[in-house]
Design a protein around this motif. Structure first.
Motif, PDB file in Angstrom:
ATOM      1  N   GLU A 147       0.810  -1.225   0.000  1.00 30.59           N
ATOM      2  CA  GLU A 147       0.000   0.000   0.000  1.00 30.59           C
ATOM      3  C   GLU A 147       0.838   1.268   0.000  1.00 30.59           C
ATOM      4  OE1 GLU A 147      -3.605   0.417   2.190  1.00 30.59           O
ATOM      5  OE2 GLU A 147      -3.690  -1.765   2.472  1.00 30.59           O
ATOM      6  N   ASP A 148       2.067   1.192   0.553  1.00 26.03           N
ATOM      7  CA  ASP A 148       2.930   2.373   0.536  1.00 26.03           C
ATOM      8  C   ASP A 148       3.236   2.716  -0.910  1.00 26.03           C
ATOM      9  OD1 ASP A 148       3.149   2.475   3.237  1.00 26.03           O
ATOM     10  OD2 ASP A 148       5.002   1.302   3.312  1.00 26.03           O
ATOM     11  N   ASP A 149       3.238   4.002  -1.209  1.00 23.98           N
ATOM     12  CA  ASP A 149       3.607   4.386  -2.558  1.00 23.98           C
ATOM     13  C   ASP A 149       5.132   4.465  -2.639  1.00 23.98           C
ATOM     14  OD1 ASP A 149       3.817   5.239  -5.088  1.00 23.98           O
ATOM     15  OD2 ASP A 149       2.582   7.022  -4.860  1.00 23.98           O
ATOM     16  N   LEU A 150       5.724   3.505  -3.321  1.00 21.88           N
ATOM     17  CA  LEU A 150       7.189   3.449  -3.423  1.00 21.88           C
ATOM     18  C   LEU A 150       7.711   4.284  -4.583  1.00 21.88           C
ATOM     19  CD1 LEU A 150       7.613  -0.430  -3.010  1.00 21.88           C
ATOM     20  CD2 LEU A 150       7.649   1.302  -1.226  1.00 21.88           C
ATOM     21  N   LEU A 151       6.798   4.897  -5.310  1.00 22.71           N
ATOM     22  CA  LEU A 151       7.210   5.531  -6.560  1.00 22.71           C
ATOM     23  C   LEU A 151       7.283   7.054  -6.511  1.00 22.71           C
ATOM     24  CD1 LEU A 151       5.451   3.406  -9.324  1.00 22.71           C
ATOM     25  CD2 LEU A 151       7.795   3.325  -8.548  1.00 22.71           C
ATOM     26  N   GLU A 152       7.148   7.633  -5.315  1.00 21.24           N
ATOM     27  CA  GLU A 152       7.120   9.099  -5.263  1.00 21.24           C
ATOM     28  C   GLU A 152       8.363   9.730  -5.890  1.00 21.24           C
ATOM     29  OE1 GLU A 152       5.991  10.846  -1.501  1.00 21.24           O
ATOM     30  OE2 GLU A 152       4.300   9.430  -1.399  1.00 21.24           O
ATOM     31  N   ASP A 153       9.537   9.204  -5.529  1.00 21.51           N
ATOM     32  CA  ASP A 153      10.778   9.775  -6.067  1.00 21.51           C
ATOM     33  C   ASP A 153      10.891   9.517  -7.565  1.00 21.51           C
ATOM     34  OD1 ASP A 153      11.422  10.710  -3.604  1.00 21.51           O
ATOM     35  OD2 ASP A 153      12.781   9.052  -3.106  1.00 21.51           O
ATOM     36  N   VAL A 154      10.487   8.325  -7.965  1.00 21.46           N
ATOM     37  CA  VAL A 154      10.544   7.981  -9.392  1.00 21.46           C
ATOM     38  C   VAL A 154       9.647   8.935 -10.182  1.00 21.46           C
ATOM     39  CG1 VAL A 154      10.037   6.174 -11.098  1.00 21.46           C
ATOM     40  CG2 VAL A 154      11.037   5.551  -8.891  1.00 21.46           C
ATOM     41  N   GLU A 155       8.463   9.191  -9.643  1.00 25.77           N
ATOM     42  CA  GLU A 155       7.542  10.103 -10.343  1.00 25.77           C
ATOM     43  C   GLU A 155       8.137  11.498 -10.482  1.00 25.77           C
ATOM     44  OE1 GLU A 155       3.583  10.285  -8.892  1.00 25.77           O
ATOM     45  OE2 GLU A 155       3.094   8.306  -9.716  1.00 25.77           O
ATOM     46  N   LYS A 156       8.776  11.979  -9.409  1.00 28.75           N
ATOM     47  CA  LYS A 156       9.376  13.319  -9.473  1.00 28.75           C
ATOM     48  C   LYS A 156      10.418  13.370 -10.588  1.00 28.75           C
ATOM     49  CE  LYS A 156       8.570  14.846  -4.867  1.00 28.75           C
ATOM     50  NZ  LYS A 156       9.015  14.246  -3.621  1.00 28.75           N
ATOM     51  N   LYS A 157      11.234  12.326 -10.645  1.00 29.99           N
ATOM     52  CA  LYS A 157      12.274  12.248 -11.668  1.00 29.99           C
ATOM     53  C   LYS A 157      11.656  12.281 -13.071  1.00 29.99           C
ATOM     54  CE  LYS A 157      16.424   9.858 -10.339  1.00 29.99           C
ATOM     55  NZ  LYS A 157      16.981   8.573 -10.035  1.00 29.99           N
ATOM     56  N   VAL A 158      10.638  11.457 -13.260  1.00 30.11           N
ATOM     57  CA  VAL A 158       9.996  11.364 -14.585  1.00 30.11           C
ATOM     58  C   VAL A 158       9.391  12.717 -14.955  1.00 30.11           C
ATOM     59  CG1 VAL A 158       8.079  10.292 -15.870  1.00 30.11           C
ATOM     60  CG2 VAL A 158       9.573   8.877 -14.442  1.00 30.11           C
ATOM     61  N   GLU A 159       8.752  13.356 -13.971  1.00 28.81           N
ATOM     62  CA  GLU A 159       8.113  14.649 -14.259  1.00 28.81           C
ATOM     63  C   GLU A 159       9.155  15.691 -14.668  1.00 28.81           C
ATOM     64  OE1 GLU A 159       3.832  14.488 -12.074  1.00 28.81           O
ATOM     65  OE2 GLU A 159       5.447  15.324 -10.857  1.00 28.81           O
ATOM     66  N   ASN A 160      10.287  15.687 -13.962  1.00 25.86           N
ATOM     67  CA  ASN A 160      11.335  16.661 -14.285  1.00 25.86           C
ATOM     68  C   ASN A 160      12.004  16.364 -15.608  1.00 25.86           C
ATOM     69  OD1 ASN A 160      10.939  18.153 -12.006  1.00 25.86           O
ATOM     70  ND2 ASN A 160      12.399  16.968 -10.786  1.00 25.86           N
ATOM     71  N   GLN A 161      12.363  15.111 -15.783  1.00 20.33           N
ATOM     72  CA  GLN A 161      13.174  14.734 -16.940  1.00 20.33           C
ATOM     73  C   GLN A 161      12.366  14.727 -18.243  1.00 20.33           C
ATOM     74  OE1 GLN A 161      15.612  11.513 -15.614  1.00 20.33           O
ATOM     75  NE2 GLN A 161      16.322  11.084 -17.689  1.00 20.33           N
ATOM     76  N   PHE A 162      11.126  14.274 -18.157  1.00 23.78           N
ATOM     77  CA  PHE A 162      10.335  14.118 -19.385  1.00 23.78           C
ATOM     78  C   PHE A 162       9.228  15.164 -19.501  1.00 23.78           C
ATOM     79  CE2 PHE A 162      12.258  10.038 -18.470  1.00 23.78           C
ATOM     80  CZ  PHE A 162      12.742   9.650 -19.702  1.00 23.78           C
ATOM     81  N   LYS A 163       9.155  16.058 -18.511  1.00 23.35           N
ATOM     82  CA  LYS A 163       8.093  17.079 -18.490  1.00 23.35           C
ATOM     83  C   LYS A 163       6.724  16.411 -18.706  1.00 23.35           C
ATOM     84  CE  LYS A 163      11.258  20.148 -18.064  1.00 23.35           C
ATOM     85  NZ  LYS A 163      11.740  19.986 -16.688  1.00 23.35           N
TER      86      LYS A 163
END
Ligand SMILES: [Zn+2]
Ligand SMILES: [Zn+2]
Length: 160
Positions: free
Chosen positions: A110-126
């Protein structure tokens, strides 16, 4: 359970839908089997026990509606079967799954393990992210304890 039904009723009302008895029977089955990942047919068979007059098409339509309203998530674990999974209360993102390739068990994270990954994707790929799916395929604790290994899965596949 009654609270959860009330909340789902509200979600339907907000989108101008009613919680008809057929929809309520479907929601009840989803709540009662929350730990499972049932296919539309599985859900239909269970709903039929409560509402014998209900048809498969009605259950399908209800599930599609619930998916559209984000009450359930539709998920596929790679076996070609669409499964319906209730969203956890208040969850912003879809929970993660561990699918055992030997016994087929599905465990949830249930923990969202992807918060950091999402931030990276948002920054890198807009890219603006609404949600994600994360399924791990492998061998569960129980099967590992029984001596199942990834290598033994592979050799089974070859001999098939
Ligand atoms: Zn799940
Ligand atoms: Zn297993």
């Amino acid at each position: 359970m009654q609270d959860r039904i009330e909340k789902i009723k509200e979600q339907l009302h907000n989108a101008s839908y009613k919680l008809t008895p057929q929809r309520e029977a479907t929601v009840t089955v989803l709540l009662e089997n929350e730990a499972d990942h049932l296919s539309a047919e599985d859900i239909f068979l269970k709903v039929k026990e409560r509402a014998p007059e209900i048809g498969l098409a009605t259950v399908y339509r209800t599930l599609e509606l619930l998916a559209e309203l984000k009450v359930v998530d539709k998920i596929n674990f790679g076996d070609g079967v669409a499964r319906f999974d209730l969203r956890k209360e208040g969850a912003k993102h879809f929970h993660h799954h561990l699918v055992c390739m030997h016994c087929g068990s599905v465990e949830e994270i249930e923990d969202d393990l992807l918060e950091d990954v999402e931030k990276k994707v948002e920054n890198q790929f807009k890219f603006q992210i609404v949600d994600h799916r994360l399924t791990f395929h492998g061998i569960c604790k129980k099967c590992a304890a029984e001596g199942i290994t990834i290598d033994s899965l592979k050799s089974n596949k070859i001999s098939e």
